[in-house]
Design an enzyme around this catalytic site. Structure first.
Site, PDB file in Angstrom:
ATOM      1  CG  HIS A  15      -2.276   0.598   0.937  1.00 39.90           C
ATOM      2  ND1 HIS A  15      -2.441   1.724   0.166  1.00 39.90           N
ATOM      3  CD2 HIS A  15      -3.525   0.239   1.336  1.00 39.90           C
ATOM      4  CE1 HIS A  15      -3.724   2.043   0.105  1.00 39.90           C
ATOM      5  NE2 HIS A  15      -4.403   1.151   0.797  1.00 39.90           N
ATOM      6  CG  ASP A  28      -3.400   4.770  -3.500  1.00 36.84           C
ATOM      7  OD1 ASP A  28      -2.722   4.621  -2.463  1.00 36.84           O
ATOM      8  OD2 ASP A  28      -3.448   5.835  -4.147  1.00 36.84           O
TER       9      ASP A  28
END
Length: 436
Positions: A408, A412
């Protein structure tokens, strides 16, 4: 004529290898092609064969020693020939050559320190290896090597004194015991079998067995710990209707011999689809360095392979340029080399994305761990029976699960989900993907 045998260099990044097992001992007759020793890199295991016939007239390293690549390991020749010119030019060897070796009386009289030494005391790799094999604390040995270094003979002297053993089972061993190791050295097997004349009580049978982990296992452990410690990993799970790829695979299998095709499996079909769809999602076909993103213009696809030595991830370089049949051939070649321990370390790095398949073991969903510095890894799950609505009716279908773990920090959730969605749609319409 004496011929030295060097430690081979396996791959550009490998600087040294560990001798895992000797198949011949000093003095043995050797024929060309005979297996001499097995050695490990940090990723794979290899066997070294004799290139000439003769006698193994000298051995410079023992099992467990970490030997620099291209250094002489042993010598094949005729009995009585000198091997002095082939001896490795290292500090440890210089300190332990025959010319400098102490007499048996000096070894027995060597001082032994009974209190624990500082944990940062200098100790040679060979001394560490011997200490591990015979079960003594090397920090209790009196150093006689250069600059206060503990060397192999110091550890042997400690063992001969009967002190410094790490377990009660080994403390019962008598000094002067006959060793079966190289050069008559005492090994663990010698110490755990008490001589008939020993008066100490028999040691109880251990309820546990402690086995040193392999070099490959150490690398896997370090890599996986670093992956989970340093990344912000998140896993998305999805599934798709596997009817089309199952039907396609059945057709290929039925016509493989006639069309001279490889054994194309469902996993090969997944690899092919990933290699094409990944090009549309460059954040997942990348390395995250912490300060920058390194994007790949080709798909170097890592394929997780289960081996007796542990998990290996060979790379299919330029997978996006290969046909489905070529991917099937390449994936099986790499898997075979991993399982036999003959794969080049250069093929175990350089991947831009990885696929790991636990579906054959019945796993319905899992959380694969990213292979750093990659930004994602796809887990392939088993096929199960699902239910969906078709024309207002509930219909059963065969569905395959996919588990995408992504970093992450670099990717995203929405872009990762789009990759998974496009991949599932392409697999449900695989014939269209093949037409592109």
């Amino acid at each position: 004529m004496a011929t030295p045998v060097i430690m081979p260099k396996q791959g550009q990044s490998v600087e040294s290898c560990i001798i895992a097992k000797w198949h011949k001992k000093k003095g043995d007759a050797v024929a060309e092609g005979d297996m001499l020793f097995t050695y490990e890199t940090d990723k794979a295991t290899f066997d070294e064969e004799a290139k000439v016939s003769g006698t193994l007239i000298d051995v410079f390293f023992e099992e467990g020693d970490d030997v620099p690549c291209l250094l002489n390991v042993c010598v094949i020749g005729n009995e009585g020939e000198s091997t002095a010119e082939f001896r490795p030019d290292t500090a440890d060897e210089a300190a332990e050559t025959a010319e400098d070796a102490p007499t048996q009386a000096e070894v027995v009289a060597a001082p032994v320190v009974t209190e624990n030494r500082s944990g940062d005391a200098k100790i040679s790799p060979r001394a560490k290896g011997l200490a591990a094999r015979i079960g003594v604390d090397p920090m209790q040995a009196a150093p006689t090597g250069p600059n206060g270094r503990i060397i192999e003979r110091d550890v042997q002297a400690l063992a001969d004194s009967g002190k410094g053993f790490l377990s009660a089972a080994k403390e019962g061993a008598l000094p002067g015991m006959v060793g079966t190791g190289l050069g008559g050295r005492v090994r663990v097997e010698d110490l755990t079998i008490a001589p008939a004349a020993q008066t100490a009580p028999a040691a109880p049978v251990a309820e546990v067995e402690e086995v040193p982990i392999s070099n490959i296992r150490k690398v896997i452990a370090k890599s996986m710990h670093a992956s989970l410690s340093n990344m912000a990993q998140l896993t998305l799970n999805s599934s798709f209707d596997a009817a089309e790829i199952m039907a396609y695979r059945a057709k290929v299998k039925a016509n493989a011999e006639k069309m001279e095709l490889a054994n194309i499996t469902l996993n090969d079909i997944l690899l092919y689809a990933v290699s094409r769809i990944l090009k549309n999602h460059r954040d997942l076909n990348a390395h995250f360095t912490g300060d920058a993103m390194r994007y790949f213009n080709v798909v170097n696809l890592g394929v997780a392979v289960d081996t007796p030595r542990g998990l290996m991830v060979p790379t299919i370089f330029g997978a996006d340029k290969l046909s489905l049949n070529e991917i099937a051939v390449k994936s099986k070649e790499l898997a075979s080399q991993c399982q036999s321990g003959t794969i080049s370390p250069d093929l175990l790095s350089g991947g831009s994305f990885t696929v790991t398949n636990l579906g054959s073991m019945g796993i319905e969903s899992f959380t694969p761990v990213i292979n750093p510095p990659q930004t994602g890894i796809l887990g392939v799950d088993t096929i199960t029976t699902g239910v969906k609505v078709v024309n207002g009716e509930m219909k059963p279908y065969q569905k395959m699960g996919l588990s995408l773990t992504f970093d992450h920090r670099a990717v995203d959730g929405a872009p990762a989900a789009r990759f998974l969605k496009e991949l599932c749609a392409s697999l449900e319409n695989f014939s269209i993907l093949l037409a592109k």
